[in-house]
Scaffold this active site. Structure first.
Site, mmCIF file in Angstrom:
data_model
loop_
_atom_site.group_PDB
_atom_site.id
_atom_site.type_symbol
_atom_site.label_atom_id
_atom_site.label_comp_id
_atom_site.label_asym_id
_atom_site.label_seq_id
_atom_site.Cartn_x
_atom_site.Cartn_y
_atom_site.Cartn_z
ATOM 1 N N ASN A 50 0.898 -1.188 0.090
ATOM 2 C CA ASN A 50 0.046 0.047 0.037
ATOM 3 C C ASN A 50 0.983 1.401 -0.012
ATOM 4 O O ASN A 50 2.018 1.226 0.551
ATOM 5 C CB ASN A 50 -0.945 0.021 1.123
ATOM 6 C CG ASN A 50 -0.284 -0.044 2.626
ATOM 7 O OD1 ASN A 50 0.454 -0.930 2.846
ATOM 8 N ND2 ASN A 50 -1.187 0.408 3.456
ATOM 9 N N GLU A 52 0.106 5.275 0.648
ATOM 10 C CA GLU A 52 -0.825 6.304 1.076
ATOM 11 C C GLU A 52 -0.183 7.690 0.403
ATOM 12 O O GLU A 52 0.735 7.781 -0.027
ATOM 13 C CB GLU A 52 -0.721 6.443 2.747
ATOM 14 C CG GLU A 52 -1.379 4.946 3.000
ATOM 15 C CD GLU A 52 -1.646 4.795 4.436
ATOM 16 O OE1 GLU A 52 -1.037 5.559 5.302
ATOM 17 O OE2 GLU A 52 -2.066 3.915 4.951
ATOM 18 N N CYS A 61 -4.302 0.596 -2.402
ATOM 19 C CA CYS A 61 -4.069 -0.504 -1.496
ATOM 20 C C CYS A 61 -2.977 -1.314 -2.108
ATOM 21 O O CYS A 61 -2.690 -1.019 -3.508
ATOM 22 C CB CYS A 61 -5.392 -1.162 -1.676
ATOM 23 S SG CYS A 61 -6.731 -0.767 -0.468
ATOM 24 N N GLU A 63 -3.221 -4.289 -3.301
ATOM 25 C CA GLU A 63 -3.527 -5.129 -4.319
ATOM 26 C C GLU A 63 -3.684 -4.231 -5.628
ATOM 27 O O GLU A 63 -3.462 -5.012 -6.665
ATOM 28 C CB GLU A 63 -5.148 -5.553 -4.033
ATOM 29 C CG GLU A 63 -5.056 -6.662 -2.808
ATOM 30 C CD GLU A 63 -5.548 -5.837 -1.443
ATOM 31 O OE1 GLU A 63 -4.918 -4.694 -1.345
ATOM 32 O OE2 GLU A 63 -6.416 -6.292 -0.865
ATOM 33 N N CYS A 94 -9.885 -5.612 0.958
ATOM 34 C CA CYS A 94 -11.028 -4.882 1.154
ATOM 35 C C CYS A 94 -11.961 -5.012 -0.077
ATOM 36 O O CYS A 94 -11.673 -5.788 -1.173
ATOM 37 C CB CYS A 94 -10.414 -3.434 1.147
ATOM 38 S SG CYS A 94 -9.999 -2.604 -0.438
ATOM 39 N N CYS A 97 -10.883 -4.084 -3.492
ATOM 40 C CA CYS A 97 -9.852 -4.845 -4.160
ATOM 41 C C CYS A 97 -10.523 -6.148 -4.341
ATOM 42 O O CYS A 97 -9.844 -6.730 -5.224
ATOM 43 C CB CYS A 97 -8.627 -4.764 -3.153
ATOM 44 S SG CYS A 97 -7.932 -3.338 -3.228
HETATM 45 N N1 THU Z 1 -5.204 -1.621 2.508
HETATM 46 C C1 THU Z 1 -4.573 -2.491 1.762
HETATM 47 O O1 THU Z 1 -3.480 -2.236 1.217
HETATM 48 N N2 THU Z 1 -5.472 -3.554 1.078
HETATM 49 C C2 THU Z 1 -6.671 -3.965 1.539
HETATM 50 O O2 THU Z 1 -7.014 -4.817 1.380
HETATM 51 C C3 THU Z 1 -7.123 -3.397 3.046
HETATM 52 C C4 THU Z 1 -6.397 -2.011 3.233
HETATM 53 C C5 THU Z 1 -4.581 -0.327 3.160
HETATM 54 C C6 THU Z 1 -5.264 0.712 2.760
HETATM 55 C C7 THU Z 1 -4.600 1.893 3.615
HETATM 56 O O3 THU Z 1 -3.350 2.250 3.363
HETATM 57 C C8 THU Z 1 -4.484 0.988 4.960
HETATM 58 O O4 THU Z 1 -4.543 -0.444 4.325
HETATM 59 C C9 THU Z 1 -5.543 1.048 6.075
HETATM 60 O O5 THU Z 1 -6.790 1.013 5.597
#
Ligand code: THU
Length: 140
Positions: A50, A52, A61, A63, A94, A97
């Site tokens: 991920n 940000e 994310c 994925e 999530c 994704c």
């Molecule tokens: N996140 C992912 O990278 N993949 C997921 O399937 C769930 C959430 C990341 C997004 C964000 O940077 C952090 O986790 C907190 O939500």
């Protein structure tokens, strides 16, 4: 259902690779690092973490990176995927994704989940996909 033993192939390697990717995540806002690893149908290894952003809503994310790497390195279909958190524990993708992975792997894509290995068709049942667009076209 118990999670698959981490020694079972290809999950052992994918768990290792997901943890390696997770350590490169850029997650200064949530503090929640995620790594994803998968295989393509030609055996290619794909990873993502991920990323940000100070503009919170545009964060990516893990994925997303994995699916982008699939396309950027030659396309094909995903066959296996796992995601892990900072403790290298398996997490569920999530909802957004799940949609991305569904199109990149189809209903038969295998995910190592918190409840063991499950096909995409169980993780995102009755998925929206390209067939729905096709069916809605005039004469489709
Ligand atoms: N996140 C992912 O990278 N993949 C997921 O399937 C769930 C959430 C990341 C997004 C964000 O940077 C952090 O986790 C907190 O939500």
């Amino acid at each position: 259902m118990d999670a698959v033993p981490a020694t079972e192939e290809p999950w052992h390697r994918l768990l290792d690779e997901a943890a390696r990717a997770m350590r490169r995540a850029y997650a200064p806002y949530s503090g929640y690092q995620v790594g994803a690893a998968g295989l393509a149908d030609d055996g290619r290894l794909l990873v993502g973490c991920n990323v940000e952003n100070a503009s919170y809503g545009v964060g990516l994310c893990a994925e997303c990176g994995l699916v982008s790497q699939l396309a950027a390195t030659g396309g094909g279909r995903l066959t296996h995927v796992v995601c892990v958190n900072r403790a290298a524990e398996v997490i569920m993708p999530c909802g957004r994704c799940r949609q991305l992975l569904s199109e990149a792997g189809g209903p038969g894509l295998l995910l190592l989940t918190v409840s063991g290995v499950r096909p995409m068709s169980e993780v995102l049942p009755d998925a929206f996909g390209p067939d729905a667009l096709q069916a809605a076209r005039p004469g489709g």
